[in-house]
Design a protein around this motif. Structure first.
Motif, PDB file in Angstrom:
ATOM      1  N   LYS A   6       0.835  -1.203   0.000  1.00 15.50           N
ATOM      2  CA  LYS A   6       0.000   0.000   0.000  1.00 15.50           C
ATOM      3  C   LYS A   6       0.869   1.252   0.000  1.00 15.50           C
ATOM      4  CE  LYS A   6      -3.853  -2.158   2.362  1.00 15.50           C
ATOM      5  NZ  LYS A   6      -4.583  -2.298   3.606  1.00 15.50           N
ATOM      6  N   ALA A   7       1.890   1.254   0.833  1.00 16.27           N
ATOM      7  CA  ALA A   7       2.800   2.404   0.906  1.00 16.27           C
ATOM      8  C   ALA A   7       3.522   2.608  -0.420  1.00 16.27           C
ATOM      9  CB  ALA A   7       3.800   2.211   2.041  1.00 16.27           C
ATOM     10  N   LEU A   8       3.987   1.516  -1.013  1.00 16.76           N
ATOM     11  CA  LEU A   8       4.719   1.607  -2.274  1.00 16.76           C
ATOM     12  C   LEU A   8       3.819   2.133  -3.381  1.00 16.76           C
ATOM     13  CD1 LEU A   8       7.308   1.187  -3.847  1.00 16.76           C
ATOM     14  CD2 LEU A   8       6.655  -1.214  -4.159  1.00 16.76           C
ATOM     15  N   LYS A   9       2.614   1.607  -3.470  1.00 15.17           N
ATOM     16  CA  LYS A   9       1.677   2.056  -4.510  1.00 15.17           C
ATOM     17  C   LYS A   9       1.408   3.550  -4.377  1.00 15.17           C
ATOM     18  CE  LYS A   9      -2.749   0.992  -6.627  1.00 15.17           C
ATOM     19  NZ  LYS A   9      -3.884   0.084  -6.642  1.00 15.17           N
ATOM     20  N   GLN A  10       1.161   3.996  -3.166  1.00 14.85           N
ATOM     21  CA  GLN A  10       0.874   5.406  -2.917  1.00 14.85           C
ATOM     22  C   GLN A  10       2.054   6.289  -3.327  1.00 14.85           C
ATOM     23  OE1 GLN A  10      -0.775   6.076   0.972  1.00 14.85           O
ATOM     24  NE2 GLN A  10      -0.449   8.259   0.869  1.00 14.85           N
ATOM     25  N   VAL A  11       3.258   5.880  -2.971  1.00 19.89           N
ATOM     26  CA  VAL A  11       4.449   6.669  -3.277  1.00 19.89           C
ATOM     27  C   VAL A  11       4.720   6.698  -4.783  1.00 19.89           C
ATOM     28  CG1 VAL A  11       6.973   6.692  -3.020  1.00 19.89           C
ATOM     29  CG2 VAL A  11       5.518   6.449  -1.011  1.00 19.89           C
ATOM     30  N   LEU A  12       4.596   5.555  -5.444  1.00 23.15           N
ATOM     31  CA  LEU A  12       4.827   5.528  -6.889  1.00 23.15           C
ATOM     32  C   LEU A  12       3.845   6.452  -7.603  1.00 23.15           C
ATOM     33  CD1 LEU A  12       5.530   1.742  -7.616  1.00 23.15           C
ATOM     34  CD2 LEU A  12       7.181   3.584  -7.272  1.00 23.15           C
ATOM     35  N   GLU A  13       2.579   6.416  -7.194  1.00 24.04           N
ATOM     36  CA  GLU A  13       1.576   7.275  -7.820  1.00 24.04           C
ATOM     37  C   GLU A  13       1.841   8.747  -7.532  1.00 24.04           C
ATOM     38  OE1 GLU A  13      -2.185   5.738  -6.437  1.00 24.04           O
ATOM     39  OE2 GLU A  13      -2.102   4.037  -7.822  1.00 24.04           O
ATOM     40  N   ARG A  14       2.124   9.060  -6.284  1.00 21.57           N
ATOM     41  CA  ARG A  14       2.321  10.462  -5.899  1.00 21.57           C
ATOM     42  C   ARG A  14       3.521  11.085  -6.594  1.00 21.57           C
ATOM     43  NH1 ARG A  14       1.844  11.766   0.117  1.00 21.57           N
ATOM     44  NH2 ARG A  14      -0.312  11.789  -0.516  1.00 21.57           N
ATOM     45  N   TYR A  15       4.602  10.316  -6.746  1.00 28.10           N
ATOM     46  CA  TYR A  15       5.826  10.871  -7.314  1.00 28.10           C
ATOM     47  C   TYR A  15       6.009  10.532  -8.794  1.00 28.10           C
ATOM     48  CZ  TYR A  15       7.068  12.248  -2.615  1.00 28.10           C
ATOM     49  OH  TYR A  15       7.067  12.847  -1.380  1.00 28.10           O
TER      50      TYR A  15
END
Length: 81
Positions: A6-15
């Protein structure tokens, strides 16, 4: 499955980081990153560190946010309430 995905998905999308770019930087198959992002498999402890290292190479702020989200306990606290 888990928090790391979940954390990885959020970070990849945000950045705006693609799974492929992270995989290339980490020198792993894109399918590994895909499995983590879609929570098919949880990355093992060493992989968490490698994800952070790879993200740091691409964007240090993304690496910091990944660790912050991964270590954030408030989500777990809500689940146990």
């Amino acid at each position: 499955m888990g928090k790391a995905g979940k954390a990885l998905k959020q970070v990849l999308e945000r950045y705006g980081i693609t799974q492929n770019r992270l995989a290339v930087v980490m020198q792993v198959g894109r399918s590994n990153v895909h499995r983590w992002v879609y929570e098919v498999a949880d990355p093992v402890g060493d992989a968490i560190l490698e994800i952070r290292k790879g993200l740091n190479t691409i964007n240090p702020a993304a690496a910091e946010e990944f660790i912050r989200l991964y270590l954030d306990e408030s989500e777990e606290d809500e689940e146990h309430s």
